[in-house]
Structures are given as C-alpha cells and as structure tokens.
Design an enzyme around this catalytic site. Structure first.
Site: not given
Length: 445
Positions: A72, A364, A387
């Site tokens: 991520c 994250h 995202n």
C-alpha cells in the site's frame, strides 16, 4: 512464581445466570451468530449522514489494486506521483509499475538487513535478545514508509506499468516473502556460526536475493522507448529513456523527495515539534533515514487541507485502517459501529492509550484526494481517500473518512517542507530522538 487463580465453576455459573437475566444479551447473540458483529453493530444513522460530497476534490482517475500484497505504501506514493505525471504528460489515465518499485525495495532491503545484522553480530548482540528476535521476526514484510519509497525512486526511478507488469508473485507476495525470509534467517545463523565468513555470507546472500527476486518478479528494464498520445490526440515520442530520467522528467517538478513526514505520536513523553526516528528501520543503505516530525494532529489536518486546496495534489498518509471501517461501503467514522452497545462494554481508551497498550498503530497507507471545508475556510468536516483495493469497493474504490476518525486513527502525512513554520523548520535540523526498533511508531504501512 505467582500462582494464577483458576476460573471456578461457581464463577462460570454466575456469569451464565447474569447473561440469561438480560434479554438484550440473547437478542444480540441471535443476531451476531446469524449475521456477524459488523452488520449488527452498524450505526445506520451515522452511516447515512456520512456524505460523499466534498468542497475540494482532486481527480486521480481509476483506482489501483494492490491485490494480495502489503504494498500500500508503494501504491499510494506512486498514486501521488502518477497524478503529477499525468499533468506533465497531459493524459487522463496512467499507472506506474508497482512491481518495479517493489523489486528494488526488496533487493535493497536484503542488503540493508544483511549489513545491519552483520554489524550486530560483530558487536556481540545475543541471538535471543529482544532486538534480534524483533528483526528476525519482522524481516521481509511488504510494508514501508514514504521516505523509504522516495529512497527507491531517487536511486532507481520509475517506469510505466506496461514496461514491468504485475506477476503472480507481485500480486500475491506471501510465498515469495516466506522464501526470502528463510534466506535471511539462514544467513544470520551462518554469521553466528562462522563469524570469520561474515563478509562472504553477506555478499552471497545479497546475490541470492537478487536471483530469487528476478525469478519471482522478472528482470526490470534498464531503459525503454517512451511514446504516448495525450488527451488532445497529439502523439509524442521521447525515444529511449532510463527509469531515473523518466522519474526526474515527469515527476521531479513536484519535489516529492523533499517532502517532510509529519506524525502524531500521542504519547505525552514525546514532545510536539521534535523529530523522532526508529532504530534499524530503513531499506536503502546510505539513503535518507526514516525520521518524522512529531506535530499536533490539527497541524497535520491543516497541512493536508492546504495542499489539496492550494496546490491541488494528492497527499500520502498512513493510518490504522481497521477500526470503525465499512470496507464494502467505503467509510470510516468513530461511531460507525456501536460495539459497546451490542456487548455492553465500555471501550474507553483514547489515542494515547491505544498506542501505548498495543491497541492501535499505523498499518495502511493511502492518499487524500478531497476534503469538505466549512464556510470558515479552515474547519474540515470529512475527507475523500484514494485507496488501492480496486474499484469494486466503496465509491469505485474511493473512501470517505469523517474528520473525527482522522483525529483518532491517522498517524502520518507527507507534505511539502515549505508548509512548516520557522520553529518546525528549525527542528528538522536537530538530531532525532531515536526510538527502539519495536516501538509502535515504527509500524509499517
């Protein structure tokens, strides 16, 4: 040795009786055993008021998908970079190769780990010390930090995704990481057993890591021929270009490498306006150290708002994404789930205690691409988040975050240094307070 008191039959019977005495407990049990906790605890009134409208929006196009990997931090940093590249190339859709970035991150991380542990072995660090156990247990994960990503791009540049596409192992990194971890564990064992061969073991292990990564991820290009059609229909040809040249030409104008990482460490013993760092945390040996400036959460919000409103560019951030998250609906709010009412339990830890007692840490990384600002021009109501979980979730992959959730669960943002006031600018030149490798502020996104 302290003798632990056993749970008695009488105590268990008393708990059963008290559970049965409250009809709400049976109602909760019936609902949760059938549907799971989240649908039962979901706060309908809060969910329907968390709007997807924002006064400031930065359009970054189709979202990316990290699949079954922990990349991520690379995806989100490249999402910021691709926004810049799209503007400079005058195109609507573009994606960098995340596989290319991971290849060189992991190769550099093998080298970093081997040289770091070699120094510890030479210094007599016991193999069963807390530090060595942490390093051996945490090695070769996929997570990272903004500064670590910039270290990779500065040294190796970046390439369009077409020139180094995803592989089976880049999309699902588990087995590759397991084998790399075994390689490094074996090497450390050999260094302890044969300290006179440490330099040889380091060199052999780095070469083996290179070989394994190339088998799993492919051989990255040294250069490529770049040509494209812009959104006005015009054809362009750069000819042969290296990854570093490509990064510098199409992303360098944003000076992302010069950004500062701001963190909100809520623990009282860590003063605001001071730098903190994490021992033994890094990827590129000789690269920029992983350090942060500890600031109030509101200052982080103000910086993100200014970048979105004044510069019109996405902002990388790290958070604890799991609490109070509606993954399918794409929403975060501190009261999105009423677990306390379902369980009749008071979850009363504040942010400082959640960090201190292991209940929360950054896990994250994503990018802010919008904010709803009140009429006063400063108060923020909610945030739009890009995202990297694909477009099947949420609003085609874009999530909505309440402002209070930002306060409680966002830990880090990367912003231009120019946004910092004079006292914070001065603090950047001071040495960082170094925290141990296992400190929660060293958690990787």
């Amino acid at each position: 040795m302290t003798t632990l008191e056993s749970l008695s039959g009488a105590e268990l019977e008393g708990m059963r009786d008290r559970f049965e005495a409250n009809p709400a407990n049976r109602l909760a049990m019936n609902a949760v055993t059938s549907s799971g906790i989240n649908p039962v605890a979901h706060n309908y009134d809060r969910a329907r008021t968390l709007q997807r409208r924002f006064s400031v929006t930065v359009d970054n196009g189709k979202v990316t998908n990290q699949n079954r990997s922990g990349r991520c931090w690379l995806f989100s940093s490249l999402n910021v970079a691709r926004f810049v590249a799209k503007q400079n190339l005058n195109i609507d859709q573009f994606e960098f190769s995340q596989n290319y970035a991971m290849y060189f991150d992991k190769l550099e991380r093998v080298n970093y780990f081997m040289r770091d542990t070699a120094a510890l072995v030479r210094a007599g660090e016991p193999v069963d010390s807390r530090l060595m156990r942490h390093m051996l247990g945490d090695v070769m994960g996929d997570g990272g930090q903004w500064t670590m990503a910039m270290n990779v791009y500065k040294k190796y540049g970046a390439v369009p995704k077409d020139f180094f596409p995803e592989t089976a192992s880049s999309k699902n990194t588990g087995e590759m990481d397991t084998q790399l971890r075994r390689l490094l564990h074996t090497a450390v064992a050999h260094m302890y057993a044969e300290p006179e061969r440490i330099d040889e073991i380091v060199a052999q292990t780095v070469e083996a890591g290179h070989r394994m990564l190339t088998i799993h991820l492919g051989e990255p290009p040294k250069s490529f021929d770049w040509e494209w059609n812009d959104k006005d229909g015009n054809f362009h040809r750069d000819g042969e270009i290296t990854p570093v040249e490509f990064w510098n030409k199409y992303v360098g104008s944003a000076d992302l490498e010069g950004y500062v990482c701001l963190v909100d460490d809520p623990r009282a013993e860590h003063a605001k306006g001071k730098k903190i760092g994490i021992e033994h945390l890094g990827n590129v040996a000789g690269g920029d150290p992983t350090e942060y400036l500890n600031v109030p959460n509101q200052f982080m919000k103000d910086c993100v708002r200014r970048v979105l409103s004044e510069q019109g560019i996405p902002v990388w951030f790290g958070a604890d994404c799991h609490p109070m998250m509606d993954r399918d609906g794409g929403a975060w709010a501190t009261d999105l789930y009423e677990y306390d009412k379902v369980y009749d339990v008071d979850f009363d830890l504040d942010k400082e205690d959640r960090v201190r007692f292991g209940d929360s840490a950054m896990n994250h990384a994503m990018a802010f691409v919008g904010v709803d600002v009140a009429d006063d021009g400063e108060t923020t109501n909610r945030w739009r988040v890009e995202n990297s979980w694909g477009e099947e979730l949420a609003d085609k992959g874009y999530f909505t975050m309440s402002d209070d959730w930002f306060t409680e669960y966002v830990y880090e943002v990367a912003v231009p240094k120019a946004l910092l006031p004079a006292e914070y600018q001065a603090a950047l030149s001071e040495p960082a307070t170094m925290l141990p490798a296992w400190d929660p502020m060293g958690a990787l996104a």
